[in-house]
Design a protein around this motif. Structure first.
Motif, short mmCIF file in Angstrom:
data_model
loop_
_atom_site.label_atom_id
_atom_site.label_comp_id
_atom_site.label_asym_id
_atom_site.label_seq_id
_atom_site.Cartn_x
_atom_site.Cartn_y
_atom_site.Cartn_z
N GLY A 309 0.82 -1.21 0.00
CA GLY A 309 0.00 0.00 0.00
C GLY A 309 0.85 1.25 0.00
O GLY A 309 2.07 1.21 -0.10
N PRO A 314 1.97 1.22 6.30
CA PRO A 314 1.29 -0.06 6.06
C PRO A 314 2.20 -1.13 5.50
O PRO A 314 2.02 -2.32 5.79
CB PRO A 314 0.17 0.30 5.08
N THR A 328 -3.60 3.15 6.48
CA THR A 328 -3.34 3.73 5.16
C THR A 328 -2.59 5.05 5.27
O THR A 328 -2.58 5.84 4.33
CB THR A 328 -4.66 3.96 4.40
N ASP A 329 -1.96 5.31 6.42
CA ASP A 329 -1.21 6.55 6.59
C ASP A 329 0.01 6.28 7.47
O ASP A 329 0.28 5.14 7.85
CB ASP A 329 -2.10 7.64 7.21
N GLY A 599 -3.84 2.31 -6.47
CA GLY A 599 -4.52 1.36 -5.60
C GLY A 599 -4.92 0.09 -6.30
O GLY A 599 -5.66 -0.71 -5.74
N ASN A 610 -9.84 -3.36 -4.51
CA ASN A 610 -10.19 -2.37 -3.49
C ASN A 610 -11.59 -2.60 -2.92
O ASN A 610 -12.38 -1.67 -2.75
CB ASN A 610 -10.07 -0.94 -4.04
N ASN A 636 -10.08 -0.45 4.22
CA ASN A 636 -9.28 0.62 3.63
C ASN A 636 -7.89 0.15 3.22
O ASN A 636 -7.23 0.75 2.38
CB ASN A 636 -9.12 1.79 4.62
N GLY A 637 -7.42 -0.93 3.84
CA GLY A 637 -6.03 -1.32 3.69
C GLY A 637 -5.77 -2.38 2.64
O GLY A 637 -6.68 -2.83 1.94
N ARG A 639 -4.28 -2.32 -0.23
CA ARG A 639 -4.76 -1.89 -1.55
C ARG A 639 -3.75 -2.14 -2.66
O ARG A 639 -4.11 -2.19 -3.82
CB ARG A 639 -5.16 -0.40 -1.52
#
Length: 760
Positions: A309, A314, A328-329, A599, A610, A636-637, A639
């Motif tokens: 990702g 991640p 995701t950050d 993604g 996704n 969300n993860g 990806r």
């Protein structure tokens, strides 16, 4: 290696049969024509909880059976008249002539090193050569004696050769190697116990495979592809065509297979050099990275390796435990850590703690999306290694002396060094100047970042007793020599600014070692302020220099990282570990992520297309699987983030110059490490951590609980497999390609299917 049912054990089976006949006639009793062999079955016992290296004690097996295994089935049958060891592991067995022995250690036996009953059956061996060598004294059956027997068969070698080789590998006198570990002392005993612990685990696994009737070899090691997939639904039909011709595993095959799990050979040490933010297209054949490209050609490589990702965190979390858990950050590891996920390693390392007045750690943080960054109770490589009595290290460059590893590094105006920026495409050594003056750069903040630590997000790693001991410093940076002037934190007495070099020289590195260059040397880049002739100057991305200083091209940060990698590789290759001809050592050169941010550019365990319905799975008491809804915003993860370089250098005599083009990811690498260090069992899906269990077979069996895979157009591409080069790409199968790679998609198999980890 394939071991046939009739493989030689370097002794006469007729002699064994004759000895067994005498034993049967005597019902185990001695007679004037018998030889009485006296010996012990020695044991090692791992004791959890050490804050330093694993505690492994010496002991014996009480209640183990010892016999001549006449039918070579890996057990002491009643007809073989076994004798039983006493509380000191001793046995005396009468036979007509010397013969090889086995110790059949069942679950009724006790390991006196721990005082616990044996949890799974194990078998140790002593060859006829060892018995003859020790016949006048004590014959020692141990994991070390069994390993000499196994190596003799695997290498078609001799007892004397493999005994010397094993002694060389672990660094003990050959005369001591097969003696009773309980009588050894000092570093010799410690080395014997460390190896005996690892070997005992392997041989116990071998017997597990034998007793449950595993087929040989493991399914994912079969040339061509997983034979279990043929005829299944929810799998890619084109890649599921391998016939299953395997047969039940034999005793000798099981002992070899335990050291080659899913086709991944056992290694002693692996060094994983982590670099940042560069896709395959940025590095492969780049004039700015001649050293890395040279290593790719000299060693082996994966040409279709995918990140998990974007951004960094991640990916590092996934490398530590095969899942990013929806992250995701790059937020701090305590973000949204509430309720059951609350931080447990209290107090947190903020500036209110003694000695941490400069700490940048914030006790709370705010994110756009509520995603827990403190992973509680999930399996990971670090805990798995520790639980097996193995070791890990994370070496990080440019730490503030005295800081807490759980915090980012801070700027320190007292630490100033001459800039060592390398001009793009050069061999290195050039400095940045204005006229005759060299640029002076002060130590910037964030050279070390917690987001770049593969174990940081896992609560049970940070809380582990060995956490502080296993986190160490990595030298080679431009500020190393000036760090002794640091004022940001109190410098501990005897502080080692480059523990990596110290450990390499002493041979005290871990089994798995993550090497983390700082953000200037890992190709990430940060902005640094310095001075030249009293003029404040800015170095952007650590290398591209502005404000009337000669501006380097964008490749400067790559060249800087390229030169740093070269220094690290050369240092490892100059070490006694690498030069030990009997040790298996590997260096992996890899990146956290690529450049593609759509993604839709990953594989091998990712969140397909996704999906918004992906959930982690939990195993129920009856063995079934069901969705686990406890991870907030999990979908969300995972990806995906494009292709990046993955190079493998080994010190073995195995083939070099091999390219494996099958598709792999961080999850594949985690599965490979679990196999390499025997941390999982291919027959038990739950033994593989998190998404590393997502093979095609597992996905097919659990498709109702994995709805993100229901729409997969290519389950081979979307599933996880170990990095063993066993899959043969069919002639008409078009390999998927990442959007950030311009080379044509591959059709058909590689020119060779040689394993990139092959040791000979």
């Amino acid at each position: 290696m394939s071991i046939s049912k009739n493989a030689s054990m370097h002794f006469s089976l007729s002699a064994i049969a004759a000895a067994a006949t005498i034993l049967s006639a005597c019902s185990g009793s001695s007679s004037p024509n018998n030889i009485t062999l006296n010996g012990v079955v020695s044991a090692s016992g791992f004791v959890p909880g050490s804050a330093t290296n694993p505690t492994i004690k010496a002991g014996y097996y009480q209640g183990a059976m010892v016999c001549v295994d006449a039918n070579n089935n890996g057990k002491c049958d009643p007809s073989e008249n076994p004798v039983t060891t006493d509380s000191n592991g001793k046995f005396a067995i009468a036979i007509s002539a010397t013969a090889p022995l086995i110790a059949d250690i069942g679950t009724s036996a006790t390991n006196t090193a721990t005082g616990q009953k044996v949890t799974t059956r194990n078998v140790f061996r002593a060859t006829i050569d060892q018995v003859n060598e020790q016949v006048g004294g004590t014959i020692v059956l141990s994991p070390l004696s069994s390993e000499v027997a196994r190596l003799t068969e695997a290498n078609s070698s001799t007892y004397a050769t493999e005994k010397q080789n094993l002694a060389t590998r672990i660094g003990v006198p050959v005369a001591t190697l097969l003696t009773d570990v309980n009588t050894a002392t000092g570093t010799t005993q410690a080395a014997m116990l460390t190896e005996a612990n690892a070997l005992s685990n392997r041989f116990a696994y071998a017997i597990t495979k034998l007793d449950r009737g595993d087929l040989y070899p493991d399914a994912l090691a079969v040339p061509g592809g997983d034979p279990r997939l043929t005829g299944l639904t929810n799998v890619t039909a084109l890649t599921a065509t391998t016939a299953d011709t395997r047969t039940p595993i034999t005793f000798l095959q099981a002992q070899q297979a335990a050291f080659n799990v899913e086709g991944i050979p056992r290694y002693d040490h692996i060094f994983i050099v982590m670099l940042e933010n560069k896709a395959t297209s940025s590095i492969l054949n780049s004039p700015f990275a001649p050293k890395i490209n040279g290593y790719l050609k000299a060693g082996n490589q994966l040409t279709s390796y995918y990140a998990t990702g974007y951004p960094s965190e991640p990916n590092y979390t996934a490398l530590g435990g095969a899942d990013d858990f929806g992250i995701t950050d790059d937020s701090q590891w305590n973000c949204d850590a509430t309720g059951a996920n609350a931080v447990q390693d209290l107090p947190v390392p903020d500036k209110t703690q003694p000695g941490l007045a400069s700490s940048p750690f914030a006790a709370t943080c705010t994110q756009a999306a509520a995603v827990n960054h403190n992973i509680v109770g999930k399996p990971n490589l670090f805990n798995a290694l520790t639980s097996a009595g193995l070791t890990w290290r994370t070496y990080s460059e440019s730490m503030n002396p005295g800081q807490d590893f759980r915090t980012d590094s801070v700027a320190d105006a007292a630490v100033v060094a001459k800039d060592n920026v390398y001009a793009p495409g050069t061999a290195g050594g050039n400095t940045t100047t204005i006229g005759n003056a060299q640029l002076n750069l002060t130590l910037p903040a964030s050279l070390y970042k917690t987001k770049h630590h593969p174990g940081m997000a896992y609560q049970n790693v940070r809380s582990a007793p060995e956490w502080k001991f296993s986190n160490r410093t990595l030298g080679g940076g431009q500020w190393d020599a000036a760090l002794s002037k640091s004022t940001a934190y109190t410098i501990p007495s005897g502080y080692d600014y480059d523990q990596f070099s110290t450990d390499l020289a002493a041979g005290t590195v871990g089994n798995i070692n993550f090497l983390m260059p700082d953000q200037c040397d890992d190709m990430h880049g940060i902005t640094i302020t310095g001075t030249v002739n009293g003029v404040v100057t800015t170095a952007s991305d650590c290398s591209s220099v502005a404000n009337n200083v000669a501006v380097a091209t964008g490749g400067a940060i790559i060249t800087r990282g390229d030169n740093y990698v070269d220094k690290i590789v050369q240092k490892i290759q100059a070490s006694p570990l690498w030069k030990n001809p009997q040790k298996r050592v590997a260096i992996v050169l890899m990146f956290d992520e690529g450049n593609a941010r759509s993604g839709l550019n990953s594989c091998c365990g990712w969140n397909v297309a996704n999906s918004t319905v992906a959930k982690p799975l939990k195993q129920n008491a009856d063995g079934s699987w069901s969705p686990d809804s406890s991870v907030n915003n999990y979908a969300n993860g995972n990806r995906g983030h494009g292709q990046s370089i993955f190079g493998i250098l080994t010190n073995t005599s195995g083939p070099k110059g091999v390219s494996d083009s099958d598709s792999y990811s961080h999850f594949s690498f985690v599965r490979t490490l679990q196999d390499m260090f025997q941390l999982a069992d291919p027959a038990v899906d739950s033994s593989y951590m998190n998404r590393s269990k997502y093979t095609e077979k597992f996905i097919s069996a659990n498709i109702l609980n994995l709805p993100e895979y229901a729409g997969s157009a290519d389950t081979h591409f979307d599933s996880v497999r170990p990095i063993n080069h066993a899959f043969v790409i069919p002639k008409t199968y078009v390999q998927k390609q990442s959007a950030d790679v311009t080379t044509p998609a591959q059709v058909g198999a590689d020119a060779t299917q040689t394993n990139v980890w092959a040791v000979k």
